[in-house]
Design a protein around this motif. Structure first.
Motif, PDB file in Angstrom:
ATOM      1  N   PHE A  68       2.166  11.258   5.009  1.00 57.11           N
ATOM      2  CA  PHE A  68       2.710   9.694   5.213  1.00 57.11           C
ATOM      3  C   PHE A  68       2.447   8.915   6.463  1.00 57.11           C
ATOM      4  O   PHE A  68       2.020   9.446   7.491  1.00 57.11           O
ATOM      5  CB  PHE A  68       4.573  10.436   5.679  1.00 57.11           C
ATOM      6  CG  PHE A  68       5.340  10.995   4.426  1.00 57.11           C
ATOM      7  CD1 PHE A  68       5.823  10.324   3.342  1.00 57.11           C
ATOM      8  CD2 PHE A  68       4.616  12.355   4.156  1.00 57.11           C
ATOM      9  CE1 PHE A  68       6.647  10.914   2.959  1.00 57.11           C
ATOM     10  CE2 PHE A  68       5.910  13.531   3.350  1.00 57.11           C
ATOM     11  CZ  PHE A  68       6.399  12.498   2.223  1.00 57.11           C
ATOM     12  N   GLN A  69       3.169   7.759   6.552  1.00 56.88           N
ATOM     13  CA  GLN A  69       2.553   6.893   6.968  1.00 56.88           C
ATOM     14  C   GLN A  69       2.899   6.691   8.892  1.00 56.88           C
ATOM     15  O   GLN A  69       2.501   6.843   9.487  1.00 56.88           O
ATOM     16  CB  GLN A  69       3.042   5.274   7.181  1.00 56.88           C
ATOM     17  CG  GLN A  69       2.379   4.515   8.004  1.00 56.88           C
ATOM     18  CD  GLN A  69       2.934   3.076   7.114  1.00 56.88           C
ATOM     19  OE1 GLN A  69       3.398   2.588   6.325  1.00 56.88           O
ATOM     20  NE2 GLN A  69       3.091   2.282   8.094  1.00 56.88           N
ATOM     21  N   ILE A  70       4.384   7.318   8.752  1.00 56.15           N
ATOM     22  CA  ILE A  70       5.219   7.597  10.424  1.00 56.15           C
ATOM     23  C   ILE A  70       4.449   9.628  10.005  1.00 56.15           C
ATOM     24  O   ILE A  70       5.127  10.116   9.144  1.00 56.15           O
ATOM     25  CB  ILE A  70       6.612   7.784   9.644  1.00 56.15           C
ATOM     26  CG1 ILE A  70       7.768   8.266   8.422  1.00 56.15           C
ATOM     27  CG2 ILE A  70       7.275   6.355  10.306  1.00 56.15           C
ATOM     28  CD1 ILE A  70       8.133   8.039   8.884  1.00 56.15           C
ATOM     29  N   LYS A  79       1.083  -1.107   0.019  1.00 54.38           N
ATOM     30  CA  LYS A  79       0.163   0.257   0.349  1.00 54.38           C
ATOM     31  C   LYS A  79       0.554   1.003  -0.056  1.00 54.38           C
ATOM     32  O   LYS A  79       0.516   2.350  -0.836  1.00 54.38           O
ATOM     33  CB  LYS A  79      -0.859   0.081   1.274  1.00 54.38           C
ATOM     34  CG  LYS A  79      -2.111  -1.601   1.356  1.00 54.38           C
ATOM     35  CD  LYS A  79      -2.613  -1.377   2.995  1.00 54.38           C
ATOM     36  CE  LYS A  79      -1.893  -1.469   3.895  1.00 54.38           C
ATOM     37  NZ  LYS A  79      -1.366  -2.597   4.315  1.00 54.38           N
ATOM     38  N   THR A  80       1.526   1.426   0.715  1.00 53.35           N
ATOM     39  CA  THR A  80       2.606   2.530   0.727  1.00 53.35           C
ATOM     40  C   THR A  80       3.696   2.267  -0.283  1.00 53.35           C
ATOM     41  O   THR A  80       3.783   3.898  -0.710  1.00 53.35           O
ATOM     42  CB  THR A  80       4.004   2.369   2.386  1.00 53.35           C
ATOM     43  OG1 THR A  80       3.218   2.250   3.286  1.00 53.35           O
ATOM     44  CG2 THR A  80       4.292   2.705   2.109  1.00 53.35           C
ATOM     45  N   THR A  81       3.862   1.425  -0.977  1.00 52.90           N
ATOM     46  CA  THR A  81       4.781   1.580  -1.840  1.00 52.90           C
ATOM     47  C   THR A  81       3.825   2.047  -3.505  1.00 52.90           C
ATOM     48  O   THR A  81       4.509   2.761  -4.130  1.00 52.90           O
ATOM     49  CB  THR A  81       5.411   0.382  -2.533  1.00 52.90           C
ATOM     50  OG1 THR A  81       6.305  -0.172  -1.347  1.00 52.90           O
ATOM     51  CG2 THR A  81       5.996  -0.092  -3.592  1.00 52.90           C
ATOM     52  N   LEU A 116      -3.746  10.095   1.867  1.00 55.80           N
ATOM     53  CA  LEU A 116      -3.203   9.945   2.852  1.00 55.80           C
ATOM     54  C   LEU A 116      -3.047   8.782   3.591  1.00 55.80           C
ATOM     55  O   LEU A 116      -4.009   7.259   3.830  1.00 55.80           O
ATOM     56  CB  LEU A 116      -4.634  10.270   3.721  1.00 55.80           C
ATOM     57  CG  LEU A 116      -5.484  11.594   4.064  1.00 55.80           C
ATOM     58  CD1 LEU A 116      -6.610  11.336   4.646  1.00 55.80           C
ATOM     59  CD2 LEU A 116      -4.330  12.448   4.183  1.00 55.80           C
ATOM     60  N   ASP A 117      -1.894   8.227   3.925  1.00 51.64           N
ATOM     61  CA  ASP A 117      -1.119   7.410   4.444  1.00 51.64           C
ATOM     62  C   ASP A 117      -1.579   7.287   5.705  1.00 51.64           C
ATOM     63  O   ASP A 117      -0.442   7.254   7.083  1.00 51.64           O
ATOM     64  CB  ASP A 117       0.063   6.761   3.938  1.00 51.64           C
ATOM     65  CG  ASP A 117       1.091   5.153   3.977  1.00 51.64           C
ATOM     66  OD1 ASP A 117      -0.146   4.134   4.581  1.00 51.64           O
ATOM     67  OD2 ASP A 117       2.067   4.918   3.232  1.00 51.64           O
ATOM     68  N   GLU A 118      -2.497   5.830   6.605  1.00 48.44           N
ATOM     69  CA  GLU A 118      -2.646   4.898   7.910  1.00 48.44           C
ATOM     70  C   GLU A 118      -3.121   6.778   8.684  1.00 48.44           C
ATOM     71  O   GLU A 118      -1.816   6.719   9.693  1.00 48.44           O
ATOM     72  CB  GLU A 118      -1.887   4.207   8.869  1.00 48.44           C
ATOM     73  CG  GLU A 118      -1.895   3.291   7.295  1.00 48.44           C
ATOM     74  CD  GLU A 118      -0.703   2.065   8.116  1.00 48.44           C
ATOM     75  OE1 GLU A 118      -1.302   1.726   9.200  1.00 48.44           O
ATOM     76  OE2 GLU A 118      -0.504   0.807   7.433  1.00 48.44           O
ATOM     77  N   PRO A 119      -3.913   7.019   8.372  1.00 46.73           N
ATOM     78  CA  PRO A 119      -4.089   8.824   9.444  1.00 46.73           C
ATOM     79  C   PRO A 119      -4.578   8.824  11.306  1.00 46.73           C
ATOM     80  O   PRO A 119      -3.750   9.301  11.642  1.00 46.73           O
ATOM     81  CB  PRO A 119      -4.993   9.532   8.353  1.00 46.73           C
ATOM     82  CG  PRO A 119      -5.919   8.423   7.437  1.00 46.73           C
ATOM     83  CD  PRO A 119      -4.660   6.918   7.545  1.00 46.73           C
TER      84      PRO A 119
END
Ligand SMILES: Nc1ncnc2c1ncn2[C@@H]1O[C@H](COP(=O)(O)OP(=O)(O)O)[C@@H](O)[C@H]1O
Ligand SMILES: [Mg+2]
Lengths: 320, 260
Positions: free
Chosen positions: B90-92, B48-50, B176-179
């Motif tokens: 970003f996820q982080i 997913k992030t990729t 939005l990556d894992e907000p």
């Protein structure tokens, strides 16, 4: 700027202005200090405000010293033109080095800048006009704008002071500009800055060029003060020294590099008597400082003030 | 904008990314419709992030094509992407820690003034953006924290600040990556409502593990597994898909979906 900080700057400025009217400190020593304080401040624009560690800034400082020395001695240029020539050299070299280095991160960035600066050292050693091991000696200080004779230390002092102040104000402005805001955001979180649409390579390159140009100005001024440009100025030791000054004084603080330069130059002067031991003593002091106060001298001081203010605010909050 | 709603804003064809022989994203065809909230779900390591990194050009695809607003953007750079209306988080957690909360938002807003290379101008020239920055902060409930440094905010508020910064760019498509990752219940609800609120008039593509969040706000869900799309559709459609149930620990109900 708080009134306290303003007062501190005014006192500093007043002290600097009266230097030629006293006998306690040697005026040439203060000029040397000003040159290195400017050099370290220019370096700090890159390390402290952009997060880039260059290990090749001697190429700009020393290279510009050679250019100014040659222009003033061989071509008879006036000092201000000589300094502009040194700065132009530093800007162009900075642009070239920066273009090659900024696409790399961290230690690779440092290694590339080091390798490129060794190239300048090699040129200074091999080229004819640089005078090999002797360097360029007996550089005339000349007449500023063809009018003001700089051969007196007092006249040269005020010229160098003006240059240094110009440099500090330029750095100060760059840090507190729209450009500086983006630099800080790149330092804080580069991917985020990119995702907000900033082409970070462009910003890093401009920061590199500004830093190199002002480092060049410092080197050019130094070549007039000592009437000398030598291999010491372009040696990698010089690149290391400016890293040391900046870290010691406090990365990313305005007065840090100035204090750091003062401490390093002062100690070198003080320890000159014990010869090559001085390097070891300096090294030991550096290690102790890095271990004891990681933020550097000014950095720790600011952190202390911040803690006090926070404690006060907290107390006030509880009372109300 | 309303008449264009439902048209695809972002499409990929055969999007593939290999890391030294390992296929992280495999032949992904994704269609995100304008005006929707689109969720990308899948187990850890599904890619997913990729995918996000490919869409926003932080990674170069090994093969495939990306079309945004009808134009091929496969060869653009990540900073160009942001300027044509696609902004990611970003996820982080991704704030500028030592800038103030206000400055965090303003750095994004500053972009459009076109003076960001002006090193000779005072930063006071940026003050004209303060009202708008405060407005963005107000939308995510951070107005009262404007003068604090971002690093001093609690985790949930940092994520809200990221959303405020992204909003300031006025993106047509927000990624939005894992907000809600790593948040407590209250924060999750707050951020979910926030996403719903700010999605008005724009499109949102989000990676989300929390199935409650996905079920409550996503219009469309795409499920990734080992780099490939295994299902796409509404929550009801996707959760009835046997392959999806299988992918989530072989459970036969969708309740297990939230466990990841
Ligand atoms: N830069 C990279 N280099 C090598 N492998 C990577 C890289 N980025 C991600 N991967 C691998 O690709 C797979 C998908 O990762 P990721 O996209 O982060 O998954 P998700 O976000 O769905 O949890 C993982 O197996 C991960 O190890
Ligand atoms: Mg991920």
């Amino acid at each position: 700027m708080s009134p306290r900080t303003k007062a501190l700057y005014l006192v500093l400025l007043a002290l600097l202005l009266i230097v030629p009217f006293q006998n306690m400190v040697y005026i040439v020593f203060v000029m040397k200090l000003l040159c290195f304080a400017l050099f370290a401040s220019a370096f700090n624009l890159l390390l402290g405000y952009t997060g880039l560690l260059s290990f090749g800034h001697a190429a700009f400082f020393g290279g510009a010293a050679y250019v100014t020395a040659h222009a003033c001695k061989a071509w008879g240029w006036t000092p201000e033109m000589g300094i502009l020539a040194g700065m132009a050299y530093a800007a162009i070299t900075g642009w070239a080095f920066g273009s090659l280095a900024i696409r790399r991160q961290g230690i690779y960035f440092a290694m590339i800048t080091l390798a490129l600066s060794q190239l300048i050292f090699f040129l200074a050693l091999q080229l004819k006009f640089t005078g090999g091991e002797d360097g360029i000696q007996g550089v005339p200080r000349g007449k500023l704008f063809g009018l003001i004779d700089l051969s007196s230390d007092t006249a040269l002092y005020y010229f160098v002071l003006a240059l240094a102040l110009f440099g500090f104000l330029a750095i100060q402005r760059a840090i507190h500009s729209p450009f500086g805001q983006v630099l800080k955001s790149i330092r804080e979180n580069e991917p985020r800055a990119i995702s907000l649409g900033y082409d970070v390579a462009k910003f890093k390159l401009l920061a590199f060029v500004i830093s190199a140009t002002l480092a060049g100005m410092a080197g050019s001024a130094k070549s007039l003060v000592f009437q000398l440009a030598t291999l010491t100025d372009v040696h990698w030791h010089m690149s290391g020294e400016v890293v040391l000054m900046t870290i010691l004084g406090g990365i990313g603080t305005i007065l840090g590099p100035v204090v750091g330069a003062g401490v390093v130059i002062g100690l070198q002067n003080y320890l000159a008597g014990i010869g090559s031991f001085s390097t070891i003593v300096l090294g030991a002091i550096f290690v102790v400082c890095v271990l004891a106060f990681r933020r550097g001298i000014v950095g720790e001081w600011l952190a202390l003030l911040e803690r006090r203010r926070a404690a006060k605010a907290e107390a006030g909050y509880r009372e109300s | 904008m309303s008449e264009a709603a439902g048209e695809p804003i972002l499409q990929t064809e055969g999007l593939t990314k290999e890391f030294m022989g390992f296929v992280a994203v495999n032949d992904v065809g994704l269609t995100v419709k304008r005006g929707t909230i689109h969720a990308l779900i899948g187990p850890n390591g599904a890619g997913k992030t990729t995918c996000f990194n490919l869409l926003t050009k932080f990674h170069k695809p090994t093969s495939g094509r990306i079309v945004f607003k009808g134009a091929d953007i496969t060869d653009k750079t990540p900073s160009q992407i942001a300027l044509i209306g696609m902004v990611r988080s970003f996820q982080i957690s991704s704030v500028f820690p030592h800038l103030t909360v206000l400055e965090n938002v303003r750095v994004g807003l500053q972009q459009r003034l076109g003076i960001s290379m002006h090193f000779w101008k005072s930063e006071k020239t940026l003050d004209r953006l303060n009202d708008e920055a405060m407005h963005c902060l107000g939308q995510v409930g951070l107005a009262e924290f404007a003068d604090r440094t971002a690093v001093s905010l609690p985790y949930g508020r940092k994520r809200a600040l990221e959303i405020a910064t992204t909003l300031g760019m006025n993106p047509e498509l927000m990624l939005l990556d894992e907000p809600t990752q790593g948040m407590g219940h209250e924060d999750v609800d707050r951020v979910t409502q926030l996403i719903k609120k700010v999605s008005a008039g724009r499109t949102v593509l989000m990676v989300e593990h929390n199935m409650k969040v996905v079920a409550s706000i996503a219009d469309t869900i795409t499920v990734l597994q080992r780099g490939s799309v295994i299902a796409s559709g509404t929550y009801a459609e996707v959760s009835a898909n046997p392959q999806v149930m299988d992918a989530y620990l072989g459970t036969t109900t969708t309740e297990g979906l939230g466990a990841h």
